[in-house]
Design an enzyme around this catalytic site. Sequence first.
Site, short mmCIF file in Angstrom:
data_model
loop_
_atom_site.label_atom_id
_atom_site.label_comp_id
_atom_site.label_asym_id
_atom_site.label_seq_id
_atom_site.Cartn_x
_atom_site.Cartn_y
_atom_site.Cartn_z
CG HIS A 72 95.22 -9.38 -20.29
ND1 HIS A 72 94.91 -8.54 -21.34
CD2 HIS A 72 95.78 -10.49 -20.85
CE1 HIS A 72 95.25 -9.11 -22.49
NE2 HIS A 72 95.79 -10.30 -22.22
CD GLU A 110 95.79 -13.62 -21.78
OE1 GLU A 110 96.91 -13.33 -22.23
OE2 GLU A 110 94.72 -13.27 -22.32
CG HIS A 165 100.19 -11.78 -22.94
ND1 HIS A 165 99.05 -11.00 -22.98
CD2 HIS A 165 101.21 -10.94 -22.63
CE1 HIS A 165 99.37 -9.74 -22.71
NE2 HIS A 165 100.68 -9.67 -22.50
CD GLU A 241 99.73 -14.49 -26.73
OE1 GLU A 241 99.18 -15.18 -25.84
OE2 GLU A 241 99.30 -13.38 -27.10
#
Length: 277
Positions: A72, A110, A165, A241
Amino acid sequence: MVAVRRAIASLLPAGALLLTGCSPAPAPAPAPVVTRTVTPSPASVTPSSSTPAAPPPSTPAAGKVVVLDPGHNGGNGAHPAEINRKVPAGRGQTKPCNTTGTATNAGYPEHAFTFDVAQRVGQALAAKGIRVVYTRQNDSGVGPCVDRRAAIGNDASADAVVSIHADGSTAAGANGFHVAYSSPPLNAAQGEPSLRLARTVRDTMRTNGFNTSNYIGGDGLSARSDLGGLNLSTRPSVLVECGNMRNATEAARMTSAEGRQSFAAAITAAIEAYLAS
Protein backbone atom coordinates in the site's frame (compact mmCIF):
# COMPACT_ATOMS: atom_id res chain seq x y z
CA MET A 1 110.54 25.26 32.18
CA VAL A 2 110.00 27.16 29.00
CA ALA A 3 113.48 26.14 27.82
CA VAL A 4 112.69 22.46 28.48
CA ARG A 5 109.50 22.69 26.47
CA ARG A 6 111.30 24.27 23.56
CA ALA A 7 113.90 21.53 23.67
CA ILE A 8 111.33 18.80 23.60
CA ALA A 9 109.41 20.53 20.83
CA SER A 10 112.53 20.68 18.72
CA LEU A 11 112.75 16.90 18.83
CA LEU A 12 109.12 16.37 17.56
CA PRO A 13 108.12 16.11 13.90
CA ALA A 14 106.76 19.25 12.33
CA GLY A 15 103.00 19.77 12.93
CA ALA A 16 102.86 17.45 15.97
CA LEU A 17 100.93 18.72 18.99
CA LEU A 18 102.38 18.86 22.42
CA LEU A 19 99.84 17.66 25.00
CA THR A 20 99.93 19.12 28.49
CA GLY A 21 97.79 18.85 31.55
CA CYS A 22 96.07 22.17 30.68
CA SER A 23 94.74 20.87 27.34
CA PRO A 24 90.94 20.94 27.03
CA ALA A 25 89.08 17.70 27.94
CA PRO A 26 87.98 15.66 24.95
CA ALA A 27 84.39 16.34 23.77
CA PRO A 28 81.86 13.93 25.33
CA ALA A 29 80.49 11.16 23.11
CA PRO A 30 77.09 12.07 21.69
CA ALA A 31 74.16 10.72 23.69
CA PRO A 32 72.45 7.70 22.07
CA VAL A 33 69.38 8.57 20.03
CA VAL A 34 66.19 7.02 21.41
CA THR A 35 63.25 6.67 18.98
CA ARG A 36 59.65 5.80 19.70
CA THR A 37 56.55 5.46 17.57
CA VAL A 38 53.49 7.47 18.56
CA THR A 39 50.17 6.09 17.42
CA PRO A 40 47.46 8.77 17.33
CA SER A 41 44.21 7.99 19.06
CA PRO A 42 41.19 7.34 16.81
CA ALA A 43 39.72 10.70 17.75
CA SER A 44 42.79 12.51 16.41
CA VAL A 45 42.74 10.80 13.02
CA THR A 46 40.96 12.71 10.30
CA PRO A 47 40.31 10.43 7.32
CA SER A 48 40.94 11.81 3.89
CA SER A 49 37.83 12.62 1.87
CA SER A 50 39.13 10.20 -0.72
CA THR A 51 39.40 7.30 1.72
CA PRO A 52 36.94 4.61 0.59
CA ALA A 53 34.36 3.39 3.08
CA ALA A 54 35.00 0.00 4.61
CA PRO A 55 33.22 -2.69 2.59
CA PRO A 56 30.37 -4.59 4.23
CA PRO A 57 31.32 -7.93 5.76
CA SER A 58 31.35 -10.75 3.26
CA THR A 59 28.48 -13.23 3.58
CA PRO A 60 27.24 -16.04 1.33
CA ALA A 61 24.47 -13.70 0.15
CA ALA A 62 26.68 -10.66 -0.50
CA GLY A 63 26.13 -9.18 -3.96
CA LYS A 64 22.67 -10.67 -4.41
CA VAL A 65 19.59 -8.55 -5.06
CA VAL A 66 16.48 -8.41 -2.89
CA VAL A 67 13.36 -6.40 -3.73
CA LEU A 68 11.26 -5.36 -0.74
CA ASP A 69 7.66 -4.41 -1.43
CA PRO A 70 5.98 -2.63 1.51
CA GLY A 71 2.25 -2.95 0.90
CA HIS A 72 0.00 0.00 0.00
CA ASN A 73 1.07 3.65 0.50
CA GLY A 74 0.16 6.61 2.70
CA GLY A 75 -1.35 8.71 -0.09
CA ASN A 76 -3.61 6.01 -1.53
CA GLY A 77 -6.68 7.01 0.46
CA ALA A 78 -6.66 10.55 -0.91
CA HIS A 79 -6.50 9.39 -4.57
CA PRO A 80 -9.36 6.91 -5.09
CA ALA A 81 -9.60 7.40 -8.85
CA GLU A 82 -5.95 6.59 -9.33
CA ILE A 83 -5.79 3.51 -7.13
CA ASN A 84 -9.12 2.13 -8.36
CA ARG A 85 -8.19 2.11 -12.04
CA LYS A 86 -7.83 -1.41 -13.41
CA VAL A 87 -4.43 -2.86 -14.26
CA PRO A 88 -3.26 -6.30 -15.44
CA ALA A 89 -3.11 -8.85 -12.63
CA GLY A 90 -2.00 -11.98 -14.49
CA ARG A 91 -3.96 -15.05 -15.58
CA GLY A 92 -6.10 -12.80 -17.82
CA GLN A 93 -7.37 -10.82 -14.84
CA THR A 94 -7.47 -7.12 -14.10
CA LYS A 95 -7.59 -5.67 -10.62
CA PRO A 96 -7.52 -2.21 -8.99
CA CYS A 97 -4.13 -0.55 -9.15
CA ASN A 98 -3.78 -0.66 -5.36
CA THR A 99 -5.78 -0.35 -2.15
CA THR A 100 -5.60 1.65 1.07
CA GLY A 101 -4.86 -1.40 3.21
CA THR A 102 -6.22 -2.06 6.66
CA ALA A 103 -5.51 -0.65 10.14
CA THR A 104 -5.66 -1.57 13.80
CA ASN A 105 -8.85 -0.76 15.69
CA ALA A 106 -6.96 2.21 17.15
CA GLY A 107 -6.15 3.52 13.66
CA TYR A 108 -2.52 2.53 13.12
CA PRO A 109 -2.40 1.93 9.34
CA GLU A 110 -1.03 -1.06 7.51
CA HIS A 111 0.92 1.14 5.07
CA ALA A 112 2.90 2.66 7.97
CA PHE A 113 3.60 -0.75 9.48
CA THR A 114 4.78 -2.30 6.21
CA PHE A 115 6.99 0.66 5.31
CA ASP A 116 8.70 0.68 8.71
CA VAL A 117 9.32 -3.07 8.69
CA ALA A 118 10.64 -2.98 5.11
CA GLN A 119 13.11 -0.23 5.99
CA ARG A 120 14.39 -2.22 8.95
CA VAL A 121 14.79 -5.34 6.83
CA GLY A 122 16.51 -3.42 4.05
CA GLN A 123 19.01 -1.78 6.36
CA ALA A 124 19.94 -5.12 7.92
CA LEU A 125 20.37 -6.78 4.51
CA ALA A 126 22.42 -3.90 3.11
CA ALA A 127 24.78 -4.19 6.08
CA LYS A 128 25.53 -7.74 4.89
CA GLY A 129 26.47 -6.59 1.38
CA ILE A 130 23.10 -7.42 -0.18
CA ARG A 131 21.70 -4.98 -2.74
CA VAL A 132 18.23 -3.84 -1.69
CA VAL A 133 15.61 -2.31 -3.99
CA TYR A 134 12.32 -0.91 -2.65
CA THR A 135 9.09 -0.66 -4.62
CA ARG A 136 8.36 2.66 -2.93
CA GLN A 137 10.67 5.21 -1.35
CA ASN A 138 8.36 6.87 1.18
CA ASP A 139 5.04 6.47 2.96
CA SER A 140 3.31 9.55 1.60
CA GLY A 141 2.94 8.72 -2.10
CA VAL A 142 0.37 6.89 -4.22
CA GLY A 143 0.83 3.34 -5.46
CA PRO A 144 2.71 2.07 -7.31
CA CYS A 145 0.18 -0.25 -8.93
CA VAL A 146 0.54 -3.99 -8.43
CA ASP A 147 1.76 -4.56 -11.98
CA ARG A 148 4.46 -1.92 -11.53
CA ARG A 149 5.55 -3.49 -8.25
CA ALA A 150 6.03 -6.81 -10.01
CA ALA A 151 7.94 -5.11 -12.83
CA ILE A 152 10.38 -3.55 -10.34
CA GLY A 153 11.37 -6.99 -9.11
CA ASN A 154 11.62 -8.35 -12.65
CA ASP A 155 13.70 -5.41 -13.90
CA ALA A 156 16.09 -5.74 -10.96
CA SER A 157 16.65 -9.45 -11.71
CA ALA A 158 15.93 -9.98 -8.04
CA ASP A 159 17.14 -13.12 -6.33
CA ALA A 160 14.13 -12.78 -4.03
CA VAL A 161 11.07 -10.52 -3.85
CA VAL A 162 9.29 -10.20 -0.52
CA SER A 163 6.05 -8.24 -0.24
CA ILE A 164 5.24 -7.20 3.34
CA HIS A 165 1.62 -6.85 4.48
CA ALA A 166 -0.69 -7.26 7.46
CA ASP A 167 -4.24 -8.62 7.43
CA GLY A 168 -7.47 -7.10 8.69
CA SER A 169 -9.76 -10.02 9.45
CA THR A 170 -12.66 -9.32 11.79
CA ALA A 171 -13.26 -13.01 12.45
CA ALA A 172 -13.32 -13.77 16.15
CA GLY A 173 -9.94 -14.99 17.38
CA ALA A 174 -8.28 -14.69 13.97
CA ASN A 175 -4.54 -14.37 14.42
CA GLY A 176 -1.18 -15.49 13.09
CA PHE A 177 0.92 -14.97 9.97
CA HIS A 178 0.84 -16.69 6.61
CA VAL A 179 2.98 -16.63 3.47
CA ALA A 180 1.31 -16.46 0.06
CA TYR A 181 2.82 -17.63 -3.23
CA SER A 182 1.53 -17.83 -6.80
CA SER A 183 -0.13 -21.16 -7.60
CA PRO A 184 -0.39 -22.87 -9.95
CA PRO A 185 2.93 -21.43 -11.15
CA LEU A 186 3.02 -19.46 -14.39
CA ASN A 187 6.79 -19.73 -14.90
CA ALA A 188 9.80 -21.54 -13.49
CA ALA A 189 10.52 -18.92 -10.82
CA GLN A 190 7.00 -19.28 -9.44
CA GLY A 191 7.55 -23.01 -9.01
CA GLU A 192 10.19 -24.53 -6.74
CA PRO A 193 12.12 -21.27 -6.04
CA SER A 194 9.04 -19.38 -4.81
CA LEU A 195 7.77 -22.35 -2.84
CA ARG A 196 11.19 -22.76 -1.21
CA LEU A 197 11.23 -19.05 -0.37
CA ALA A 198 7.74 -19.33 1.13
CA ARG A 199 8.70 -22.31 3.25
CA THR A 200 11.91 -20.63 4.41
CA VAL A 201 10.03 -17.51 5.50
CA ARG A 202 7.38 -19.63 7.23
CA ASP A 203 9.92 -21.78 9.07
CA THR A 204 12.09 -18.84 10.13
CA MET A 205 9.16 -16.84 11.45
CA ARG A 206 8.07 -19.85 13.45
CA THR A 207 11.57 -20.20 14.87
CA ASN A 208 11.42 -16.53 15.87
CA GLY A 209 8.27 -17.05 17.91
CA PHE A 210 5.46 -16.16 15.49
CA ASN A 211 2.38 -18.36 15.22
CA THR A 212 1.01 -19.46 11.86
CA SER A 213 -2.44 -18.29 10.87
CA ASN A 214 -5.44 -20.08 12.35
CA TYR A 215 -7.91 -18.68 9.81
CA ILE A 216 -6.35 -18.63 6.34
CA GLY A 217 -4.13 -21.00 4.35
CA GLY A 218 -2.70 -24.15 5.86
CA ASP A 219 0.36 -24.62 8.04
CA GLY A 220 1.37 -21.01 7.44
CA LEU A 221 1.27 -21.20 3.63
CA SER A 222 -1.37 -19.93 1.23
CA ALA A 223 -1.43 -20.82 -2.49
CA ARG A 224 -2.97 -17.90 -4.39
CA SER A 225 -3.94 -17.33 -8.02
CA ASP A 226 -5.47 -13.87 -7.56
CA LEU A 227 -2.58 -11.69 -6.40
CA GLY A 228 -1.28 -9.57 -9.28
CA GLY A 229 2.11 -8.84 -7.76
CA LEU A 230 2.82 -12.58 -7.51
CA ASN A 231 1.18 -13.61 -10.79
CA LEU A 232 3.19 -11.10 -12.82
CA SER A 233 6.54 -11.87 -11.20
CA THR A 234 9.26 -13.73 -13.07
CA ARG A 235 11.44 -13.86 -9.94
CA PRO A 236 11.09 -15.95 -6.76
CA SER A 237 8.36 -14.02 -4.92
CA VAL A 238 6.21 -14.29 -1.81
CA LEU A 239 3.80 -12.10 0.14
CA VAL A 240 3.98 -12.19 3.93
CA GLU A 241 0.85 -11.32 5.91
CA CYS A 242 2.63 -10.67 9.20
CA GLY A 243 -0.49 -11.02 11.32
CA ASN A 244 -3.98 -9.70 11.93
CA MET A 245 -4.11 -6.00 12.77
CA ARG A 246 -7.62 -6.41 14.18
CA ASN A 247 -6.38 -8.84 16.80
CA ALA A 248 -5.56 -6.90 19.98
CA THR A 249 -2.41 -8.86 20.83
CA GLU A 250 -0.97 -8.70 17.33
CA ALA A 251 -1.98 -5.07 16.93
CA ALA A 252 -0.01 -4.18 20.05
CA ARG A 253 3.06 -5.91 18.65
CA MET A 254 2.76 -4.19 15.28
CA THR A 255 2.23 -0.78 16.85
CA SER A 256 5.39 -0.85 18.97
CA ALA A 257 8.85 -0.19 17.56
CA GLU A 258 10.15 -3.22 19.44
CA GLY A 259 7.45 -5.38 17.88
CA ARG A 260 8.17 -4.14 14.37
CA GLN A 261 11.84 -4.87 14.91
CA SER A 262 10.96 -8.46 15.85
CA PHE A 263 9.05 -8.88 12.57
CA ALA A 264 11.94 -7.34 10.65
CA ALA A 265 14.54 -9.56 12.32
CA ALA A 266 12.60 -12.70 11.42
CA ILE A 267 12.05 -11.66 7.79
CA THR A 268 15.70 -10.63 7.45
CA ALA A 269 16.90 -13.99 8.78
CA ALA A 270 14.55 -15.79 6.39
CA ILE A 271 15.81 -13.91 3.35
CA GLU A 272 19.43 -14.52 4.30
CA ALA A 273 18.74 -18.22 4.80
CA TYR A 274 17.04 -18.47 1.41
CA LEU A 275 19.83 -16.63 -0.42
CA ALA A 276 22.48 -18.80 1.21
CA SER A 277 20.72 -22.07 0.35
